[in-house]
Scaffold this motif. Structure first.
Motif, PDB file in Angstrom:
ATOM      1  N   LEU A  21      32.265  52.096  37.057  1.00  0.00           N
ATOM      2  CA  LEU A  21      32.676  51.253  38.003  1.00  0.00           C
ATOM      3  C   LEU A  21      34.214  51.497  38.242  1.00  0.00           C
ATOM      4  O   LEU A  21      34.798  51.668  37.365  1.00  0.00           O
ATOM      5  N   THR A  22      34.600  51.559  39.407  1.00  0.00           N
ATOM      6  CA  THR A  22      36.127  51.585  39.928  1.00  0.00           C
ATOM      7  C   THR A  22      36.759  50.053  39.433  1.00  0.00           C
ATOM      8  O   THR A  22      36.005  49.262  39.356  1.00  0.00           O
ATOM      9  N   GLN A  23      37.906  50.377  39.140  1.00  0.00           N
ATOM     10  CA  GLN A  23      38.546  49.196  38.631  1.00  0.00           C
ATOM     11  C   GLN A  23      38.734  48.133  39.993  1.00  0.00           C
ATOM     12  O   GLN A  23      38.481  47.006  39.637  1.00  0.00           O
ATOM     13  N   HIS A  24      38.763  48.587  41.233  1.00  0.00           N
ATOM     14  CA  HIS A  24      38.464  47.768  42.312  1.00  0.00           C
ATOM     15  C   HIS A  24      37.168  46.723  42.088  1.00  0.00           C
ATOM     16  O   HIS A  24      37.371  45.396  42.402  1.00  0.00           O
ATOM     17  N   THR A  25      36.085  47.480  41.689  1.00  0.00           N
ATOM     18  CA  THR A  25      34.408  46.876  41.705  1.00  0.00           C
ATOM     19  C   THR A  25      34.911  45.875  40.384  1.00  0.00           C
ATOM     20  O   THR A  25      34.328  44.636  40.740  1.00  0.00           O
ATOM     21  N   LEU A  26      35.803  46.133  39.485  1.00  0.00           N
ATOM     22  CA  LEU A  26      35.502  45.333  38.166  1.00  0.00           C
ATOM     23  C   LEU A  26      36.449  44.114  38.342  1.00  0.00           C
ATOM     24  O   LEU A  26      36.101  43.013  38.327  1.00  0.00           O
ATOM     25  N   ARG A  27      37.581  44.413  39.339  1.00  0.00           N
ATOM     26  CA  ARG A  27      38.262  43.223  39.667  1.00  0.00           C
ATOM     27  C   ARG A  27      37.520  42.161  40.608  1.00  0.00           C
ATOM     28  O   ARG A  27      37.542  41.061  40.765  1.00  0.00           O
ATOM     29  N   TRP A  28      36.751  42.646  41.541  1.00  0.00           N
ATOM     30  CA  TRP A  28      35.976  42.134  42.435  1.00  0.00           C
ATOM     31  C   TRP A  28      34.684  41.330  41.750  1.00  0.00           C
ATOM     32  O   TRP A  28      34.663  40.155  42.030  1.00  0.00           O
ATOM     33  N   TYR A  29      34.210  41.911  40.896  1.00  0.00           N
ATOM     34  CA  TYR A  29      33.084  41.255  39.905  1.00  0.00           C
ATOM     35  C   TYR A  29      33.773  39.977  39.337  1.00  0.00           C
ATOM     36  O   TYR A  29      33.027  38.769  39.270  1.00  0.00           O
ATOM     37  N   GLU A  30      34.920  40.061  38.695  1.00  0.00           N
ATOM     38  CA  GLU A  30      35.622  38.794  38.119  1.00  0.00           C
ATOM     39  C   GLU A  30      36.009  37.919  39.169  1.00  0.00           C
ATOM     40  O   GLU A  30      35.926  36.685  38.917  1.00  0.00           O
ATOM     41  N   ARG A  31      36.522  38.420  40.346  1.00  0.00           N
ATOM     42  CA  ARG A  31      36.816  37.372  41.234  1.00  0.00           C
ATOM     43  C   ARG A  31      35.852  36.689  41.887  1.00  0.00           C
ATOM     44  O   ARG A  31      35.771  35.476  42.173  1.00  0.00           O
TER      45      ARG A  31
END
Length: 132
Positions: A21-31
């Motif tokens: 998973l990209t860092q962008h996706t991980l941050r999005w999941y958290e958001r």
């Protein structure tokens, strides 16, 4: 020492490498609330745990089922709300299982058509070579 003090922690880059998973996706999941709260280091850097990696693996399976992001977020909310939501979580997973089974049936039927056509073309190819 307790397990929590010795628990392995992973940076977002390490989680990206482990999960794909990209860092962008991980941050999005958290958001959006799909990820539970991710601990931070004293400098504010995310520190993921093995439990977080297990959760991400489960979310990956839910994604594979075709579950909507809204339903995945709802499931995550229910988990955070506690044990009294077990029935609702089960209903959500059972509905997803029905959807997956229906999709498997559709794909099995489509596979049968493909196999039939491929076999037909294979016979024509063999017959065509025999006439040369």
């Amino acid at each position: 020492m307790s397990q929590s003090l010795t628990q392995t922690r992973y940076t977002i880059s390490e989680v990206e490498a482990r999960t794909g998973l990209t860092q962008h996706t991980l941050r999005w999941y958290e958001r959006i609330g799909l990820m539970p709260h991710v601990d931070r280091s004293h400098s504010g850097q995310r520190r993921f745990t093995d439990k977080d990696l297990d959760w991400l693996a489960f979310v990956g399976k839910l994604r594979t089922t075709g579950m909507s992001v809204a339903d995945m977020v709802r499931y995550a909310e229910l988990v955070r709300e506690g044990e009294h939501t077990v029935g609702e979580r089960r209903e959500l997973l059972e509905r997803t299982r029905r959807d997956v089974r229906a999709r498997i049936t559709e794909l099995t039927d489509a596979l049968g058509v493909l196999d039939y056509k491929i076999d037909m073309y294979a016979m024509k190819t063999v017959a065509g070579k025999a006439h040369r």
